[in-house]
Scaffold this motif. Sequence first.
Motif, PDB file in Angstrom:
ATOM      1  N   ILE A 345       1.056  -0.985  -0.021  1.00 37.44           N
ATOM      2  CA  ILE A 345       0.108   0.155  -0.111  1.00 37.44           C
ATOM      3  C   ILE A 345       0.801   1.185   0.124  1.00 37.44           C
ATOM      4  CG2 ILE A 345      -1.847   1.317   1.116  1.00 37.44           C
ATOM      5  CD1 ILE A 345      -2.570  -1.593   2.547  1.00 37.44           C
ATOM      6  N   VAL A 346       0.942   1.920  -1.200  1.00 42.17           N
ATOM      7  CA  VAL A 346       1.774   3.135  -1.271  1.00 42.17           C
ATOM      8  C   VAL A 346       1.175   4.348  -0.948  1.00 42.17           C
ATOM      9  CG1 VAL A 346       3.074   4.364  -2.934  1.00 42.17           C
ATOM     10  CG2 VAL A 346       2.766   2.037  -3.281  1.00 42.17           C
ATOM     11  N   GLN A 347      -0.223   4.507  -0.974  1.00 39.14           N
ATOM     12  CA  GLN A 347      -0.744   5.861  -0.691  1.00 39.14           C
ATOM     13  C   GLN A 347      -2.239   5.613  -0.761  1.00 39.14           C
ATOM     14  OE1 GLN A 347       1.047   9.055  -2.511  1.00 39.14           O
ATOM     15  NE2 GLN A 347      -0.595  10.429  -2.655  1.00 39.14           N
ATOM     16  N   LEU A 348      -3.047   6.234   0.333  1.00 40.61           N
ATOM     17  CA  LEU A 348      -4.548   6.466   0.203  1.00 40.61           C
ATOM     18  C   LEU A 348      -4.925   7.789   0.071  1.00 40.61           C
ATOM     19  CD1 LEU A 348      -7.024   4.550   0.559  1.00 40.61           C
ATOM     20  CD2 LEU A 348      -7.135   5.245   2.837  1.00 40.61           C
ATOM     21  N   ASP A 349      -5.561   8.373  -0.976  1.00 45.41           N
ATOM     22  CA  ASP A 349      -5.708   9.670  -1.423  1.00 45.41           C
ATOM     23  C   ASP A 349      -4.281  10.523  -1.022  1.00 45.41           C
ATOM     24  OD1 ASP A 349      -8.253   9.262  -1.948  1.00 45.41           O
ATOM     25  OD2 ASP A 349      -9.135  10.341  -0.110  1.00 45.41           O
ATOM     26  N   ASP A 350      -4.179  11.351  -0.115  1.00 54.57           N
ATOM     27  CA  ASP A 350      -3.150  11.953   0.133  1.00 54.57           C
ATOM     28  C   ASP A 350      -2.089  11.508   1.248  1.00 54.57           C
ATOM     29  OD1 ASP A 350      -4.672  12.636   2.146  1.00 54.57           O
ATOM     30  OD2 ASP A 350      -4.509  14.982   1.908  1.00 54.57           O
ATOM     31  N   ILE A 351      -2.236  10.476   1.741  1.00 49.97           N
ATOM     32  CA  ILE A 351      -1.584   9.751   2.902  1.00 49.97           C
ATOM     33  C   ILE A 351      -0.775   8.998   2.192  1.00 49.97           C
ATOM     34  CG2 ILE A 351      -1.544   8.700   4.879  1.00 49.97           C
ATOM     35  CD1 ILE A 351      -4.522   9.752   5.632  1.00 49.97           C
ATOM     36  N   ASN A 352       0.472   9.230   2.478  1.00 49.17           N
ATOM     37  CA  ASN A 352       1.616   8.348   1.620  1.00 49.17           C
ATOM     38  C   ASN A 352       2.214   7.573   2.712  1.00 49.17           C
ATOM     39  OD1 ASN A 352       4.437   7.667   0.841  1.00 49.17           O
ATOM     40  ND2 ASN A 352       3.834   8.498  -1.129  1.00 49.17           N
ATOM     41  N   TYR A 353       2.145   6.304   2.632  1.00 53.50           N
ATOM     42  CA  TYR A 353       2.392   5.235   3.495  1.00 53.50           C
ATOM     43  C   TYR A 353       3.817   4.473   3.499  1.00 53.50           C
ATOM     44  CZ  TYR A 353      -2.344   5.061   4.978  1.00 53.50           C
ATOM     45  OH  TYR A 353      -3.458   5.177   5.139  1.00 53.50           O
ATOM     46  N   GLU A 354       4.620   5.148   2.168  1.00 55.09           N
ATOM     47  CA  GLU A 354       5.847   4.250   1.627  1.00 55.09           C
ATOM     48  C   GLU A 354       6.961   4.735   2.403  1.00 55.09           C
ATOM     49  OE1 GLU A 354       7.360   3.201  -2.914  1.00 55.09           O
ATOM     50  OE2 GLU A 354       6.528   5.159  -2.469  1.00 55.09           O
ATOM     51  N   LYS A 355       7.283   5.987   2.982  1.00 56.84           N
ATOM     52  CA  LYS A 355       8.145   6.449   3.812  1.00 56.84           C
ATOM     53  C   LYS A 355       7.932   6.360   5.316  1.00 56.84           C
ATOM     54  CE  LYS A 355      10.092   9.225  -0.175  1.00 56.84           C
ATOM     55  NZ  LYS A 355      10.186  10.556  -0.674  1.00 56.84           N
ATOM     56  N   MET A 356       6.851   5.983   5.805  1.00 59.45           N
ATOM     57  CA  MET A 356       6.323   5.980   7.079  1.00 59.45           C
ATOM     58  C   MET A 356       7.603   4.771   7.681  1.00 59.45           C
ATOM     59  SD  MET A 356       2.461   6.076   7.803  1.00 59.45           S
ATOM     60  CE  MET A 356       1.780   7.772   7.201  1.00 59.45           C
ATOM     61  N   THR A 357       7.932   5.148   8.799  1.00 57.89           N
ATOM     62  CA  THR A 357       8.591   4.214   9.737  1.00 57.89           C
ATOM     63  C   THR A 357       7.866   2.929  10.162  1.00 57.89           C
ATOM     64  OG1 THR A 357       8.088   5.078  11.859  1.00 57.89           O
ATOM     65  CG2 THR A 357       9.901   5.884  10.575  1.00 57.89           C
ATOM     66  N   VAL A 358       8.137   1.906  10.601  1.00 58.22           N
ATOM     67  CA  VAL A 358       7.393   0.644  11.097  1.00 58.22           C
ATOM     68  C   VAL A 358       6.396   1.357  12.202  1.00 58.22           C
ATOM     69  CG1 VAL A 358       7.533  -1.603  12.259  1.00 58.22           C
ATOM     70  CG2 VAL A 358       9.102  -1.082  10.335  1.00 58.22           C
ATOM     71  N   CYS A 359       6.947   2.075  13.100  1.00 58.99           N
ATOM     72  CA  CYS A 359       6.237   2.456  14.217  1.00 58.99           C
ATOM     73  C   CYS A 359       4.940   3.120  13.955  1.00 58.99           C
ATOM     74  CB  CYS A 359       7.299   3.188  15.094  1.00 58.99           C
ATOM     75  SG  CYS A 359       8.305   1.977  16.248  1.00 58.99           S
ATOM     76  N   ASP A 360       5.269   4.133  12.916  1.00 57.20           N
ATOM     77  CA  ASP A 360       4.227   4.958  12.405  1.00 57.20           C
ATOM     78  C   ASP A 360       3.187   4.291  11.721  1.00 57.20           C
ATOM     79  OD1 ASP A 360       5.407   7.271  13.184  1.00 57.20           O
ATOM     80  OD2 ASP A 360       6.462   7.866  11.210  1.00 57.20           O
ATOM     81  N   LEU A 361       3.525   3.216  10.935  1.00 57.69           N
ATOM     82  CA  LEU A 361       2.640   2.276  10.692  1.00 57.69           C
ATOM     83  C   LEU A 361       1.840   1.468  11.438  1.00 57.69           C
ATOM     84  CD1 LEU A 361       4.963   0.818   7.537  1.00 57.69           C
ATOM     85  CD2 LEU A 361       2.850   2.504   7.210  1.00 57.69           C
ATOM     86  N   ILE A 362       2.460   0.976  12.792  1.00 59.48           N
ATOM     87  CA  ILE A 362       1.604   0.254  13.404  1.00 59.48           C
ATOM     88  C   ILE A 362       0.696   0.959  14.223  1.00 59.48           C
ATOM     89  CG2 ILE A 362       1.940  -0.608  15.591  1.00 59.48           C
ATOM     90  CD1 ILE A 362       4.372  -1.999  14.852  1.00 59.48           C
ATOM     91  N   LYS A 363       0.958   2.390  14.276  1.00 58.83           N
ATOM     92  CA  LYS A 363       0.033   3.401  14.758  1.00 58.83           C
ATOM     93  C   LYS A 363      -1.089   3.846  13.958  1.00 58.83           C
ATOM     94  CE  LYS A 363       3.300   5.447  17.213  1.00 58.83           C
ATOM     95  NZ  LYS A 363       4.263   6.542  17.987  1.00 58.83           N
ATOM     96  N   THR A 364      -0.988   3.436  12.627  1.00 55.02           N
ATOM     97  CA  THR A 364      -1.817   4.074  11.663  1.00 55.02           C
ATOM     98  C   THR A 364      -3.148   3.336  11.640  1.00 55.02           C
ATOM     99  OG1 THR A 364      -0.011   4.738  10.135  1.00 55.02           O
ATOM    100  CG2 THR A 364      -2.191   4.407   9.277  1.00 55.02           C
TER     101      THR A 364
END
Length: 394
Positions: A345-364
């Motif tokens: 999952i690269v992006q949802l609308d204007d939220i880009n997940y590609e450059k997020m850290t693992v911790c940011d993703l876990i809390k998303t």
Amino acid sequence: MKFFLQITFLLISSFTFAQKTFSLSQGKATEKGYLTTIPYEEIKEKIIIDAVIEGKTYKFMLDTGAPMVIFKKLSEELNLSKVKDLEIQDQSNKKDTMSTVILPKIKIGEVTFNNIPTLVSDSPLIECFGIDGIIGSNVLRNSAVQFSSKNKMITITDSPKRLKLKSKPSKLLLNAQSNPYIWINQTNEKINLREQLLFDTGMDGFYDISMPLYNEHSEKFTHLNIIAKSSGTFSMGLHGNADLTENYKFLLPEMVINNVVFKNVITETTYGTNSRIGATLLKYGIVTVDYKNKKFYFEPFEEKKSFDLSAKEWPFNATLIDGKLAVGILWDASLEKNIKVGDLIVQLDDINYEKMTVCDLIKTSLSKIDKERATITLKDVITGEIKKLEIEKK
């Protein structure tokens, strides 16, 4: 509503060691007649509180579905000696060996708990929430614990009468390691099923059904309406991702907790051996877990005895693959030509997940996106092709 990425810390805490059962339900409070109220912070439905060890304040998650756990770094800082190695199974059905230590003292509010058997973890999940460990049911087993999400406060006491509880309680069952189980009723026009569930504040969401339990007793769950069936994974525990397996999404017409009715409950199967009620229950009222007298109280915030939980949800759940956000389960079969399990999952609308850290993703959480439709950008798991398409909640 189900969270985009489900993180759960539940541990099945009954262990056999050298032909003797090792119990985590040991230790006790110094004070008697105690009552202390402390604030908490909420991060992705996790309850985070302060606790003091050797004069220093640390952050802990309060999780009724787990025993006491501390991060390996804290164990080394406190110079704690290993007591035993135990094989632990988490809610994702993953097993691993964890060390056990005895924590001499931990102060929560104005109460000091002594000589608590504690598991030692090096899971990155704990670190991602900015905490040093988990305060679990083995610490609280001689107390009553009240959760009030309106003012983000927790009260702990060994004198439950001082809480001035008004509602009629239901029975609470504690297992060998003090995890609390409650009775609920599931109903439709023809069936009234009584089920015992773990009350687990470490769980995202409202209600999960144990897949092993469902497989073993599927004839008892005919009142559930199957919304979708899929193969994949989305749950993570202390030991990592659950294995790829068959999953169901159900609509439960009614669930009754302490005479309060919850209608149109959407639930998914989970991989552990326990079905569970999670932290979302706290949004609807004051919950009191009276471990001491084995009673469970639920007092709704609103003066009504029924809540409709109808909600639309996105057509997939996500998981982490090699530190990247990916499609874990695809619930909508009509999207199979465009979306594969494992697609990044690269992006949802204007939220880009590609450059997020693992911790940011876990809390998303995708459920925080207050839209019915969105444009999703994916990287194909097989070809590496970048693809965009419109998705909607159903």
